[in-house]
Design an enzyme around this catalytic site. Sequence first.
Site, PDB file in Angstrom:
ATOM      1  N   ASP A  32      26.087   7.585  37.437  1.00  0.00           N
ATOM      2  CA  ASP A  32      26.067   9.039  37.622  1.00  0.00           C
ATOM      3  C   ASP A  32      27.395   9.580  38.145  1.00  0.00           C
ATOM      4  OD1 ASP A  32      23.529   8.897  36.803  1.00  0.00           O
ATOM      5  OD2 ASP A  32      22.593   9.401  38.730  1.00  0.00           O
ATOM      6  N   ASP A  36      29.635  12.376  36.503  1.00  0.00           N
ATOM      7  CA  ASP A  36      29.947  13.639  37.184  1.00  0.00           C
ATOM      8  C   ASP A  36      31.442  13.889  37.233  1.00  0.00           C
ATOM      9  OD1 ASP A  36      27.282  13.937  37.525  1.00  0.00           O
ATOM     10  OD2 ASP A  36      27.249  13.339  39.640  1.00  0.00           O
ATOM     11  N   SER A  81       0.682  25.779  11.279  1.00  0.00           N
ATOM     12  CA  SER A  81       0.044  24.902  12.252  1.00  0.00           C
ATOM     13  C   SER A  81      -0.686  23.796  11.474  1.00  0.00           C
ATOM     14  CB  SER A  81      -0.805  25.793  13.148  1.00  0.00           C
ATOM     15  OG  SER A  81      -2.094  25.419  13.166  1.00  0.00           O
ATOM     16  N   LEU A  82      -1.532  23.039  12.133  1.00  0.00           N
ATOM     17  CA  LEU A  82      -2.193  21.917  11.455  1.00  0.00           C
ATOM     18  C   LEU A  82      -3.698  22.103  11.504  1.00  0.00           C
ATOM     19  CD1 LEU A  82      -0.207  18.938  13.021  1.00  0.00           C
ATOM     20  CD2 LEU A  82      -0.131  19.619  10.624  1.00  0.00           C
ATOM     21  N   GLU A 112       1.905   9.825  13.871  1.00  0.00           N
ATOM     22  CA  GLU A 112       2.722  10.187  15.038  1.00  0.00           C
ATOM     23  C   GLU A 112       1.824  10.669  16.172  1.00  0.00           C
ATOM     24  OE1 GLU A 112       5.196  13.317  13.504  1.00  0.00           O
ATOM     25  OE2 GLU A 112       6.305  11.943  12.200  1.00  0.00           O
ATOM     26  N   LYS A 114       0.518  13.301  18.686  1.00  0.00           N
ATOM     27  CA  LYS A 114       0.588  14.761  18.692  1.00  0.00           C
ATOM     28  C   LYS A 114       1.002  15.186  20.094  1.00  0.00           C
ATOM     29  CE  LYS A 114      -1.777  18.920  17.222  1.00  0.00           C
ATOM     30  NZ  LYS A 114      -1.479  19.762  18.391  1.00  0.00           N
ATOM     31  N   ASP A 116       1.939  17.320  23.284  1.00  0.00           N
ATOM     32  CA  ASP A 116       1.317  18.526  23.826  1.00  0.00           C
ATOM     33  C   ASP A 116       2.354  19.389  24.530  1.00  0.00           C
ATOM     34  OD1 ASP A 116      -0.586  20.345  24.402  1.00  0.00           O
ATOM     35  OD2 ASP A 116      -1.606  19.153  25.931  1.00  0.00           O
ATOM     36  N   GLU A 172       9.048  19.288  19.135  1.00  0.00           N
ATOM     37  CA  GLU A 172       8.237  19.733  20.265  1.00  0.00           C
ATOM     38  C   GLU A 172       9.063  19.673  21.553  1.00  0.00           C
ATOM     39  OE1 GLU A 172       5.273  20.641  19.254  1.00  0.00           O
ATOM     40  OE2 GLU A 172       3.851  20.554  20.915  1.00  0.00           O
ATOM     41  N   TYR A 224      10.232  16.338  14.928  1.00  0.00           N
ATOM     42  CA  TYR A 224       9.160  15.793  14.092  1.00  0.00           C
ATOM     43  C   TYR A 224       9.180  16.275  12.645  1.00  0.00           C
ATOM     44  CZ  TYR A 224       6.540  19.990  15.583  1.00  0.00           C
ATOM     45  OH  TYR A 224       6.142  21.251  15.867  1.00  0.00           O
ATOM     46  N   LYS A 288       0.522  12.437   8.355  1.00  0.00           N
ATOM     47  CA  LYS A 288       1.229  13.186   7.311  1.00  0.00           C
ATOM     48  C   LYS A 288       1.402  12.307   6.085  1.00  0.00           C
ATOM     49  CE  LYS A 288       3.987  15.281  10.990  1.00  0.00           C
ATOM     50  NZ  LYS A 288       5.285  15.374  11.659  1.00  0.00           N
ATOM     51  N   LYS A 312      -7.562  15.082  16.733  1.00  0.00           N
ATOM     52  CA  LYS A 312      -7.501  15.396  18.155  1.00  0.00           C
ATOM     53  C   LYS A 312      -8.381  14.454  18.970  1.00  0.00           C
ATOM     54  CE  LYS A 312      -5.671  19.483  19.207  1.00  0.00           C
ATOM     55  NZ  LYS A 312      -6.331  20.653  18.955  1.00  0.00           N
ATOM     56  N   CYS A 405     -22.712  42.444  46.632  1.00  0.00           N
ATOM     57  CA  CYS A 405     -21.308  42.114  46.395  1.00  0.00           C
ATOM     58  C   CYS A 405     -20.789  41.221  47.520  1.00  0.00           C
ATOM     59  CB  CYS A 405     -20.494  43.401  46.323  1.00  0.00           C
ATOM     60  SG  CYS A 405     -18.719  43.106  46.239  1.00  0.00           S
ATOM     61  N   CYS A 408     -18.023  43.648  49.409  1.00  0.00           N
ATOM     62  CA  CYS A 408     -18.356  44.905  50.102  1.00  0.00           C
ATOM     63  C   CYS A 408     -19.850  45.039  50.399  1.00  0.00           C
ATOM     64  CB  CYS A 408     -17.874  46.109  49.300  1.00  0.00           C
ATOM     65  SG  CYS A 408     -18.865  46.411  47.824  1.00  0.00           S
ATOM     66  N   CYS A 423     -20.607  44.980  40.711  1.00  0.00           N
ATOM     67  CA  CYS A 423     -20.637  45.730  41.956  1.00  0.00           C
ATOM     68  C   CYS A 423     -20.317  47.161  41.564  1.00  0.00           C
ATOM     69  CB  CYS A 423     -19.592  45.176  42.925  1.00  0.00           C
ATOM     70  SG  CYS A 423     -19.179  46.321  44.256  1.00  0.00           S
ATOM     71  N   CYS A 429     -14.918  49.298  46.932  1.00  0.00           N
ATOM     72  CA  CYS A 429     -15.012  47.855  47.160  1.00  0.00           C
ATOM     73  C   CYS A 429     -13.593  47.297  47.252  1.00  0.00           C
ATOM     74  CB  CYS A 429     -15.762  47.198  46.000  1.00  0.00           C
ATOM     75  SG  CYS A 429     -15.666  45.398  46.017  1.00  0.00           S
TER      76      CYS A 429
END
Length: 670
Positions: A32, A36, A81-82, A112, A114, A116, A172, A224, A288, A312, A405, A408, A423, A429
Amino acid sequence: MEEIALKIKQLVDEINHHNYQYHVLDNPQIGDTQFDELFAQLQRLEQAYPALVQPDSPTSRVGGAPLDGFNTVAHRNPMVSLNNVFDRDDWDDFSDRIHRELEVDAVEFALEPKLDGLALSVVYENGVLARAVTRGDGTAGEEVTHNVKTIRSVPLRLKGGEIPALLEVRGEVLMTKPAFEALNQRQTSAGEKLYANPRNAAAGSLRQLDSKITAQRNLTFYAYSIGEGAPENLTTHSAGMAFLDTLGFKINPLNRVCTGSEQIYAFYQDLAIRRPELSYDIDGMVIKVDRFDWQRRLGMNARAPRWAVAWKYPAEEAVTTLQAIDFQVGRTGAVTPVARLEPVSVGGVTVSNATLHNIDEIHRKDVRVGDRVRVRRAGDVIPEVVGPVLPRQDDLAVFQMIESCPVCQSPLSRIIGQAVFRCGNGFRCPAQQKEALKHFVSRKAFDIDGLGDKLVEQFVDEGLVNNPADIFALEHTQLLGLERMARKSVENLLSAIEAKKRPTLGRFIFALGIREVGEATAQTLADRFGSIEALSQASLESLTDVDDVGEVVAKSILAFFANPNNQALIAELFARGVRPSVQQVAEKEDFLQGMTFVITGTLAGGSRDDVKRQLQNCGAKVSGSVSKKTTALVAGAEAGSKLSKAESLGVPVLDEAALEKLLAGDLSVL
Ligand code: IVH
């Protein structure tokens, strides 16, 4: 000079190489400190010779000056989309169709994980990152290039010999689990709100106007697919991924090619086993058809390709104890049950509250306090209680609905046939009062900077604010004594309030919180009626005449204005100088037809979106960047590079006073 240019180029290449080793290959070659030092050296040279800064300079990864808004950019090809399958039967149907339509026995499939996160399109012109755009609605998204440059697994310049003139890569953006934990820890120490999951955190980080913030968020990008510009000699998706790998993109090492459903089931199982150990969230696998010519033969639907599908994972569940059922009171008085749970991890996220929807659901499921309950969480949605684990061990009481409620104590009631108890105490309230005030100042309503939920609650609790009009009567002396309110914050808050006294009519109507009237309906009503007075006197017929306004909405508007408290509130707002800015456009006008405007800087009279809509209502086009073709630049305070560009091109610049004249039809300001 040439020597320095050469030195800069060497440093850029060297740093980009080490960045690639570290962030794409996970194989750092230097430490590092060494990294740097190289970086600092480059920064010094660039500062001394700004003209020599290269377009792919790694110094852009630390973030630049904040933007004043996002541009909307149309995708060159839609980002579809899929379709989903959920089990073997679904998959077998899909697979049968593919084989039948292609009239072949063996199809190679690319498999592959999927991921998220969020879909992103990145465009390279002659090998240099030119633009990054979110998926948006699939046709157009938001340009987030400034933020994407800070993502270290996105190459700033492509590597390798064979580089297309234009290349669009899709993939993604995600936040790894460790990066997510670290972010939430920093949020905790800073007293900021926590993100619910890595996906939300990634989305929030990508939508920052200030790229310095994004730079600290440690996002990752996996490619992807190739959107456009794949070389002719590539004939399969998997070869396309291998090609992107040579260009310097991060490709998921778990990707496979296989034939036959047995291999696909095995991949699915294997991935499910690995899932908890992966450093990022996945929600299934993507399958795919590998060959491009076969993909073309199968074609697309409006929403999704016919050659790919997402398989899924089922929603995640866990079992825990239901400790209590509390009720929350919303802005309109709706009282909704919330399950308080013994904290439990559901798919990696700790859940201690979950929704129970409404009392009918509680009874239908027969959930009782003290029960062991199953809790489910799927992707982004709020966790919910699925039901009790039966048989129950103890003798627990059937849950009884509360009668008054929780805030109140006034009696609750519900309309026959509806699930929701309310309410009926309205603004008296405190819960509804606070929620209504939060709504009034929220981003899509009055949008008062710095007046967040906590502060609103504090103002109500201290008795400083009872209704929205009171906000505009706040004074220095009242605020100075409050916790966390130093002189500077008081001044900022009061000027933010002052600055928002003339919202658009659409915002004003939305802010009133009329039941059933959301942001879009409020705007439609503003366009149609043109003033609060006209709206408040509208008849049932003239209301239902408006597009999208049905009888329920119309009656709710009538009821709102029939209530003397609401009339009094509007009068009080007007008395304090709070009123909608002048609204023209009952019918769409077109006196700005054929003209193009660009908006920049901070506008005191309203947000850029509001001004944009006003201009568009008069027939103008509004664009994101200044060119010779721009009719005029509308510039608010602290306008930056767009202003200097307009000046250098001789494009007229309008301040807010000139804009107001223009919108009133005075073209001489141009
Ligand atoms: S391919 C035409 N591959 O899933 C194919 N998508 O529901 C389009 N996603 O918005 C997408 N991992 O953001 C593809 N390996 C992967 C993916 C993937 C995650 C997301 C993608 C898209 C959504 C589709």
